[in-house]
Design a protein around this motif. Structure first.
Motif, mmCIF file in Angstrom:
data_model
loop_
_atom_site.group_PDB
_atom_site.id
_atom_site.type_symbol
_atom_site.label_atom_id
_atom_site.label_comp_id
_atom_site.label_asym_id
_atom_site.label_seq_id
_atom_site.Cartn_x
_atom_site.Cartn_y
_atom_site.Cartn_z
ATOM 1 N N ASN A 239 0.806 -1.215 0.000
ATOM 2 C CA ASN A 239 0.000 0.000 0.000
ATOM 3 C C ASN A 239 0.841 1.267 0.000
ATOM 4 O O ASN A 239 0.357 2.346 0.334
ATOM 5 C CB ASN A 239 -0.945 0.001 1.206
ATOM 6 C CG ASN A 239 -2.016 -1.066 1.085
ATOM 7 O OD1 ASN A 239 -2.555 -1.289 0.012
ATOM 8 N ND2 ASN A 239 -2.308 -1.754 2.180
ATOM 9 N N ALA A 240 2.109 1.134 -0.368
ATOM 10 C CA ALA A 240 2.983 2.300 -0.467
ATOM 11 C C ALA A 240 3.107 2.713 -1.933
ATOM 12 O O ALA A 240 3.591 1.946 -2.756
ATOM 13 C CB ALA A 240 4.361 1.978 0.105
ATOM 14 N N PHE A 241 2.636 3.916 -2.243
ATOM 15 C CA PHE A 241 2.749 4.406 -3.606
ATOM 16 C C PHE A 241 2.581 5.924 -3.639
ATOM 17 O O PHE A 241 2.069 6.536 -2.694
ATOM 18 C CB PHE A 241 1.719 3.746 -4.535
ATOM 19 C CG PHE A 241 0.281 3.878 -4.081
ATOM 20 C CD1 PHE A 241 -0.486 4.986 -4.417
ATOM 21 C CD2 PHE A 241 -0.311 2.874 -3.323
ATOM 22 C CE1 PHE A 241 -1.804 5.098 -4.005
ATOM 23 C CE2 PHE A 241 -1.622 2.968 -2.899
ATOM 24 C CZ PHE A 241 -2.374 4.084 -3.241
ATOM 25 N N VAL A 242 3.057 6.521 -4.723
ATOM 26 C CA VAL A 242 2.888 7.952 -4.959
ATOM 27 C C VAL A 242 1.616 8.126 -5.783
ATOM 28 O O VAL A 242 1.525 7.627 -6.906
ATOM 29 C CB VAL A 242 4.095 8.549 -5.696
ATOM 30 C CG1 VAL A 242 3.864 10.036 -5.983
ATOM 31 C CG2 VAL A 242 5.370 8.357 -4.883
ATOM 32 N N THR A 243 0.635 8.807 -5.223
ATOM 33 C CA THR A 243 -0.643 8.965 -5.906
ATOM 34 C C THR A 243 -0.584 10.010 -7.006
ATOM 35 O O THR A 243 -1.027 9.772 -8.132
ATOM 36 C CB THR A 243 -1.738 9.357 -4.896
ATOM 37 O OG1 THR A 243 -1.788 8.384 -3.853
ATOM 38 C CG2 THR A 243 -3.090 9.460 -5.565
ATOM 39 N N GLU A 244 0.004 11.161 -6.700
ATOM 40 C CA GLU A 244 -0.009 12.261 -7.678
ATOM 41 C C GLU A 244 1.120 13.239 -7.370
ATOM 42 O O GLU A 244 1.449 13.480 -6.212
ATOM 43 C CB GLU A 244 -1.364 12.984 -7.625
ATOM 44 C CG GLU A 244 -1.532 14.093 -8.625
ATOM 45 C CD GLU A 244 -2.915 14.730 -8.537
ATOM 46 O OE1 GLU A 244 -3.818 14.273 -9.262
ATOM 47 O OE2 GLU A 244 -3.095 15.660 -7.717
ATOM 48 N N ASP B 40 3.661 19.712 -5.049
ATOM 49 C CA ASP B 40 2.800 18.972 -4.132
ATOM 50 C C ASP B 40 2.891 17.487 -4.455
ATOM 51 O O ASP B 40 2.773 17.083 -5.618
ATOM 52 C CB ASP B 40 1.344 19.420 -4.254
ATOM 53 C CG ASP B 40 1.083 20.740 -3.551
ATOM 54 O OD1 ASP B 40 2.031 21.305 -2.985
ATOM 55 O OD2 ASP B 40 -0.071 21.210 -3.590
ATOM 56 N N LEU B 41 3.114 16.675 -3.420
ATOM 57 C CA LEU B 41 3.158 15.218 -3.558
ATOM 58 C C LEU B 41 2.023 14.622 -2.745
ATOM 59 O O LEU B 41 1.932 14.848 -1.535
ATOM 60 C CB LEU B 41 4.485 14.664 -3.045
ATOM 61 C CG LEU B 41 5.770 15.096 -3.755
ATOM 62 C CD1 LEU B 41 6.981 14.754 -2.895
ATOM 63 C CD2 LEU B 41 5.884 14.408 -5.102
ATOM 64 N N LYS B 42 1.148 13.865 -3.403
ATOM 65 C CA LYS B 42 0.103 13.132 -2.697
ATOM 66 C C LYS B 42 0.586 11.689 -2.542
ATOM 67 O O LYS B 42 0.930 11.042 -3.531
ATOM 68 C CB LYS B 42 -1.217 13.177 -3.456
ATOM 69 C CG LYS B 42 -1.860 14.556 -3.476
ATOM 70 C CD LYS B 42 -3.200 14.529 -4.198
ATOM 71 C CE LYS B 42 -3.867 15.903 -4.180
ATOM 72 N NZ LYS B 42 -5.179 15.890 -4.894
ATOM 73 N N LEU B 43 0.577 11.204 -1.297
ATOM 74 C CA LEU B 43 1.186 9.914 -0.984
ATOM 75 C C LEU B 43 0.190 9.016 -0.250
ATOM 76 O O LEU B 43 -0.691 9.508 0.459
ATOM 77 C CB LEU B 43 2.437 10.124 -0.135
ATOM 78 C CG LEU B 43 3.446 11.116 -0.739
ATOM 79 C CD1 LEU B 43 4.461 11.549 0.300
ATOM 80 C CD2 LEU B 43 4.139 10.506 -1.941
ATOM 81 N N SER B 44 0.361 7.718 -0.404
ATOM 82 C CA SER B 44 -0.623 6.762 0.112
ATOM 83 C C SER B 44 -0.540 6.537 1.611
ATOM 84 O O SER B 44 -1.453 5.962 2.193
ATOM 85 C CB SER B 44 -0.448 5.416 -0.595
ATOM 86 O OG SER B 44 0.819 4.835 -0.262
ATOM 87 N N ASP B 45 0.544 6.983 2.240
ATOM 88 C CA ASP B 45 0.763 6.658 3.650
ATOM 89 C C ASP B 45 1.377 7.863 4.351
ATOM 90 O O ASP B 45 2.196 8.574 3.764
ATOM 91 C CB ASP B 45 1.694 5.445 3.760
ATOM 92 C CG ASP B 45 1.724 4.859 5.154
ATOM 93 O OD1 ASP B 45 2.348 5.484 6.033
ATOM 94 O OD2 ASP B 45 1.154 3.782 5.361
ATOM 95 N N THR B 46 0.995 8.074 5.598
ATOM 96 C CA THR B 46 1.562 9.205 6.343
ATOM 97 C C THR B 46 3.044 8.997 6.623
ATOM 98 O O THR B 46 3.799 9.961 6.726
ATOM 99 C CB THR B 46 0.809 9.410 7.662
ATOM 100 O OG1 THR B 46 0.840 8.197 8.421
ATOM 101 C CG2 THR B 46 -0.640 9.793 7.405
ATOM 102 N N LYS B 47 3.470 7.734 6.749
ATOM 103 C CA LYS B 47 4.894 7.464 6.994
ATOM 104 C C LYS B 47 5.737 7.940 5.823
ATOM 105 O O LYS B 47 6.848 8.448 6.016
ATOM 106 C CB LYS B 47 5.107 5.963 7.230
ATOM 107 C CG LYS B 47 4.552 5.440 8.533
ATOM 108 C CD LYS B 47 4.923 3.980 8.733
ATOM 109 C CE LYS B 47 4.261 3.092 7.694
ATOM 110 N NZ LYS B 47 4.523 1.653 7.944
#
Length: 364
Positions: free
Chosen positions: A187-192, A201-208
């Protein structure tokens, strides 16, 4: 001599040392034992669920990345896991001949051989494998533009992050997600990734991932970050779900900038690093400069230009250990300037920066 044993089913004698998983089986003669014997316990059918987007295979309640596109290997592995060989069998060997019926159906023609009670046995059977295609949770989240954190890359003051800084932010995000994936975190990935006039701006799948990107980027490039939470929904158990924004503020100055420090009359500084605190070299003397811990990477200063703004000009003469003459790159008049200790006086051409603070020789 031991007393001969007789089969309770047919009355024939039982060979000495007869094997069997249970006492009843061990009491049977060979003919009666093999009447009910199955060398292999095989299912009538095997179903394999595969993600139609990434090829991951569902195993129990989790998905495993196998990059499946040709599902034959997946079918062989699934059938082998579903088969059970009798515990009394020795010297077992087996082979499989897959037959692709259509895109989602594979017939696995299996042959097993083994030795039981000294008797060689061969068993052949066919197990159909059905490939069912679904969407794994990861691909579903990617398709739905899911994200749990946002990293905003900005800079202090009027400066916008450089292309090198934003590219490094992208690289760090990819490195961290790849590292998490390598440890089994699907479930670790770069969304946008969105480029904006003020930064990235980086949208990411996990707060970590967001926290690690912010931490590593500021460690490398200086600056600081803070975080804020926004309540977005509740999960199926009623727990509140938050989205976290990490706001990065990169330093006002970057390596290669030439700055004039306030309340300082020792001459401009060429910035070398902003990791931890600002470090550089004095253009008047060549001596190293390092801001105090309290000042860090944000000294009170004005920017005069950059190393890239420097121009080559002629070194006319060496006046003494503190001064040289060079040609003004605009007027071509001979002017006296400070002689930093990094200047090679054997050179005929030297790089200089002309600014509101005057003309200063740059390091080659």
């Amino acid at each position: 001599m031991s007393e001969a044993a007789f089969c309770p089913r047919c009355g024939d004698s039982v060979p000495e040392g007869a094997t069997g998983h249970t006492r009843r089986e061990r009491a049977l003669c060979n003919d009666c034992y093999f009447e009910d014997f199955e060398l292999v316990d095989a299912p009538e059918r095997v179903e394999v669920t595969v993600c139609a987007h990434c090829g991951a295979v569902e195993r129990g309640n989790r998905w495993e990345d196998v990059g499946a596109r040709d599902y034959t290997d997946v079918a062989i592995e699934s059938v082998s896991e579903a088969l059970g060989v009798h515990v009394d069998a020795e010297d077992v060997s087996w082979g499989v001949d897959p037959e692709q019926v259509d895109e989602t159906t594979i017939r696995m023609h299996c042959q097993f051989s083994g030795v039981v009670r000294g008797e060689p046995l061969v068993e052949e059977f066919t197990v159909p494998v059905k490939i069912a295609k679904q969407t794994c949770q990861r691909c579903g989240r990617i398709a739905g533009d899911y994200y749990a954190s946002v990293v905003q890359v900005r800079a202090v003051g009027d400066r916008t992050p450089t292309s090198e800084e934003t590219e490094r932010a992208r690289e760090i995000a990819e490195e961290i997600t790849e590292s998490m994936e390598a440890t089994g975190d699907r479930n670790a990935f770069v969304t946008e990734v969105t480029e904006k006039p003020e930064g990235l701006d980086l949208k990411l799948s996990d707060t970590k991932i967001g926290k690690n990107v912010a931490r590593k980027l500021t460690e490398e490039l200086g600056g600081a970050y803070d975080s804020s939470e926004t309540l977005v929904t509740e999960d199926e158990d009623g727990n509140e779900v938050y989205r976290v924004t990490f706001a990065i503020r990169l330093p006002e100055f970057v390596p290669g900038d030439v700055i004039d420090l306030a309340d300082d009359d020792e001459g401009p500084v060429l910035v070398r690093s902003v990791q931890g605190n600002l470090k550089g070299v004095r253009l008047t003397t060549g001596e190293p400069f390092e801001a105090t811990h309290e000042v860090g990477d944000a000294p009170d200063a004005r920017k005069l230009g950059t190393r890239a703004d420097g121009e080559e000009t002629t070194l006319v003469a060496v006046e003494d250990e503190n001064a040289v003459q060079v040609l003004d790159p605009e007027t071509y008049a001979s002017v006296t300037v400070a002689r930093p200790d990094y200047l090679d006086t054997d050179e005929t051409e030297v790089p200089v920066l002309k600014s509101r603070a005057g003309i200063h020789v740059l390091p080659s």
